[in-house]
Write an enzyme that holds these catalytic residues in place. Structure first.
Site, short mmCIF file in Angstrom:
data_model
loop_
_atom_site.label_atom_id
_atom_site.label_comp_id
_atom_site.label_asym_id
_atom_site.label_seq_id
_atom_site.Cartn_x
_atom_site.Cartn_y
_atom_site.Cartn_z
N ASP A 23 0.87 -1.19 0.00
CA ASP A 23 0.00 0.00 0.00
C ASP A 23 0.90 1.24 0.00
O ASP A 23 1.77 1.38 0.86
CB ASP A 23 -0.91 0.00 1.24
CG ASP A 23 -1.97 1.08 1.16
OD1 ASP A 23 -3.16 0.74 1.20
OD2 ASP A 23 -1.61 2.27 1.06
N ASP A 117 -3.89 2.40 -5.22
CA ASP A 117 -2.54 2.42 -4.62
C ASP A 117 -2.22 1.17 -3.80
O ASP A 117 -1.33 1.20 -2.97
CB ASP A 117 -2.36 3.68 -3.76
CG ASP A 117 -2.88 3.52 -2.35
OD1 ASP A 117 -3.90 2.81 -2.17
OD2 ASP A 117 -2.27 4.08 -1.44
N GLU A 118 -2.98 0.11 -4.00
CA GLU A 118 -2.66 -1.09 -3.20
C GLU A 118 -2.90 -2.35 -4.01
O GLU A 118 -3.75 -2.39 -4.91
CB GLU A 118 -3.48 -1.12 -1.91
CG GLU A 118 -4.95 -1.15 -2.14
CD GLU A 118 -5.78 -1.36 -0.88
OE1 GLU A 118 -5.38 -2.13 0.01
OE2 GLU A 118 -6.85 -0.76 -0.82
P1 TTP Z 1 -5.31 5.18 1.01
O1 TTP Z 1 -4.29 4.13 0.74
O2 TTP Z 1 -6.45 4.84 1.91
O3 TTP Z 1 -4.61 6.46 1.68
P2 TTP Z 1 -3.20 7.09 1.39
O4 TTP Z 1 -2.40 6.32 0.41
O5 TTP Z 1 -3.38 8.54 1.08
O6 TTP Z 1 -2.51 7.02 2.83
P3 TTP Z 1 -1.94 5.73 3.59
O7 TTP Z 1 -0.50 5.99 3.78
O8 TTP Z 1 -2.68 5.69 4.89
O9 TTP Z 1 -2.21 4.52 2.75
O10 TTP Z 1 -5.92 5.69 -0.35
C1 TTP Z 1 -5.13 5.78 -1.54
C2 TTP Z 1 -5.50 7.02 -2.30
O11 TTP Z 1 -6.88 6.97 -2.65
C3 TTP Z 1 -5.31 8.30 -1.50
O12 TTP Z 1 -3.99 8.82 -1.63
C4 TTP Z 1 -6.34 9.20 -2.11
C5 TTP Z 1 -7.43 8.27 -2.61
N1 TTP Z 1 -8.57 8.35 -1.67
C6 TTP Z 1 -9.64 9.18 -1.99
O13 TTP Z 1 -9.65 9.80 -3.04
N2 TTP Z 1 -10.68 9.27 -1.11
C7 TTP Z 1 -10.70 8.60 0.08
O14 TTP Z 1 -11.65 8.72 0.87
C8 TTP Z 1 -9.59 7.76 0.41
C9 TTP Z 1 -9.55 6.99 1.71
C10 TTP Z 1 -8.56 7.65 -0.51
MG MG Z 2 -2.20 4.20 0.62
#
Ligand code: TTP
Ligand code: MG
Length: 401
Positions: A23, A117-118
């Site tokens: 992730d 992103d995962e």
């Molecule tokens: P996430 O992996 O949940 O968050 P992140 O990568 O920003 O942070 P983390 O280090 O905790 O993983 O989500 C991936 C991307 O998806 C995030 O950068 C932006 C997008 N996203 C949205 O657009 N809306 C949302 O509500 C969430 C949770 C994520």
């Molecule tokens: Mg993330």
């Protein structure tokens, strides 16, 4: 490899799998920090373009101030006056995501892209390619950092559930490995809120039963959970024990989606029915477009309304005819809205179509003339070429600010 299988009604757990969950850290915000060096090392959030948008991604520097995804941007600014707010650019994130997934594909053909992103990688059959899962994970992290200038967190476990919990435990830039015998120790003190599908309401209900940690969840009698949560009780019980038999599902093998939905936070709270209807039509158009693009038809419309006090209501109606056009979705959404009768100012609207079926060419008794179908195909083609809403209803000609 031992396969997960069912012998009579006894489930045999396959503890020999090696699953990696990767992730990206603060993905959208990190892509922006990579692009603009002035943003590096600073509190940054990526958000939408409306003044009252919410945070999509917060850099770890911003999280120190308690800023997180889905927080209204005004609140985020209050917490950190020097916060830099960047309007998101999906194209940039898709390009970055393709780069990440390209690297991951070199490690295992069994890769499930779980979101932008995962991804999960089933490394069970790739064990001979790497001295150990740790070495593979370190190599992935190094390549993503050196080739793409981004950091990620990796979790390794005997299943997807544990691997995902492990990656989130190591954030940011972490690597957490949980072996099959180490699962119960790993879960013992992990707060239940970290489990997928446990929001504040379920968390509260579980706390009421004395369940604070995932370990507690595994120890509480399954019958109690079933009594309180219905069929979900069994799933909760398994989650508490770290049991998850879901396979890694590679691209092209995913089950059909259950619903398509679009949501919008309005530029300002409003009870003006003309503005509300405009947004409903726009959302319905977006959903209809996705249905047609993916060759589905829908059977039910769900309307989500969040009022200015953040209380949220969802109401639904079943359609008599399969739904594919935005106009039909809109009609039903409007009927739901009319029947709700609550005219408090609204903050957020969402239109979702569920009960999806693969669209067939079969004509129903009340089938539309082919002219209508041809018209929508033409409109979709124009919008595919020139951008969303190039051709649309006159009422949407002035797009909402
Ligand atoms: P996430 O992996 O949940 O968050 P992140 O990568 O920003 O942070 P983390 O280090 O905790 O993983 O989500 C991936 C991307 O998806 C995030 O950068 C932006 C997008 N996203 C949205 O657009 N809306 C949302 O509500 C969430 C949770 C994520
Ligand atoms: Mg993330």
């Amino acid at each position: 490899m031992k396969d997960s299988s069912v012998l009579g009604d006894v489930k045999v757990r396959d503890e020999s799998r090696v699953i990696l969950h990767v992730d990206m850290d603060a993905f959208f915000a990190s892509v922006e920090q990579r692009r603009d060096e002035k943003l590096r090392g600073r509190p940054v959030v990526v958000c939408g373009k409306f003044p009252r948008t919410v945070v999509a991604s917060a850099s770890y520097e911003a999280r120190v101030f308690g800023i997180h995804a889905n927080m209204p941007i005004g609140e985020a600014r209050r917490r950190c006056p020097e916060l830099r707010c960047v309007e998101g650019d999906l194209g940039r994130y898709i390009t970055a995501s393709l780069g990440v997934m390209g690297i991951l594909r070199e490690y295992s053909p069994h890769i499930e892209v779980a979101s932008i992103d995962e991804a999960f990688l089933d490394m069970t059959h790739c064990r001979l390619l790497f001295p150990s899962p740790r070495v593979a994970a370190e190599s992935i992290k190094n390549r993503i950092f050196h080739e793409l200038g981004l950091t990620c967190s990796v979790g390794i476990g005997p299943n997807k559930l544990v691997a995902k919990l492990a990656s989130s435990q190591g954030k940011p830039d972490g690597l957490v490995i949980v072996s099959a015998p180490g699962v119960s120790h790993f879960l013992n003190n992990l707060p239940i809120g970290r489990l997928w599908g446990i929001g504040p309401k379920r968390e509260e209900a579980l706390r009421f039963l004395g369940v604070q940690s995932c370990g507690d969840l595994g120890r509480i009698p399954v019958d109690l959970l079933k009594e309180r949560f219905g069929p979900l009780g069994e799933r909760l019980h398994c989650m508490g024990l770290g049991i998850d038999e879901d396979p890694v599902i590679p691209l092209g093998h995913e089950p059909d989606p259950k619903s398509f939905g679009h949501f919008v936070t309005l530029p300002e709270d409003t009870d003006d029915s003309r503005i509300i209807m405009g947004f409903l039509l726009r959302l319905s158009e977006q959903v209809g477009r996705r249905l047609r693009r993916n060759c589905f038809q829908g059977g039910r419309v769900v309307l989500t309304v969040r009022f200015s006090d953040f209380s949220t209501v969802t109401r639904q109606k079943v359609a008599y005819e399969p739904l594919t056009s935005g106009k039909d979705i809109y009609r039903l959404a409007l009927r739901i809205w009319d029947s709700m009768g609550d005219r408090r100012p609204i903050r957020l609207l969402g239109v979702t179509v569920s009960k999806l079926k693969r669209a067939s060419n079969q004509l129903s008794l009340f089938a539309r003339p082919n002219k209508v179908v041809a018209l929508w195909e033409a409109v979709d083609r124009v919008n595919d070429t020139y951008g969303d809403f190039t051709l649309t209803w006159g009422t949407l000609h002035q797009p909402p600010r």
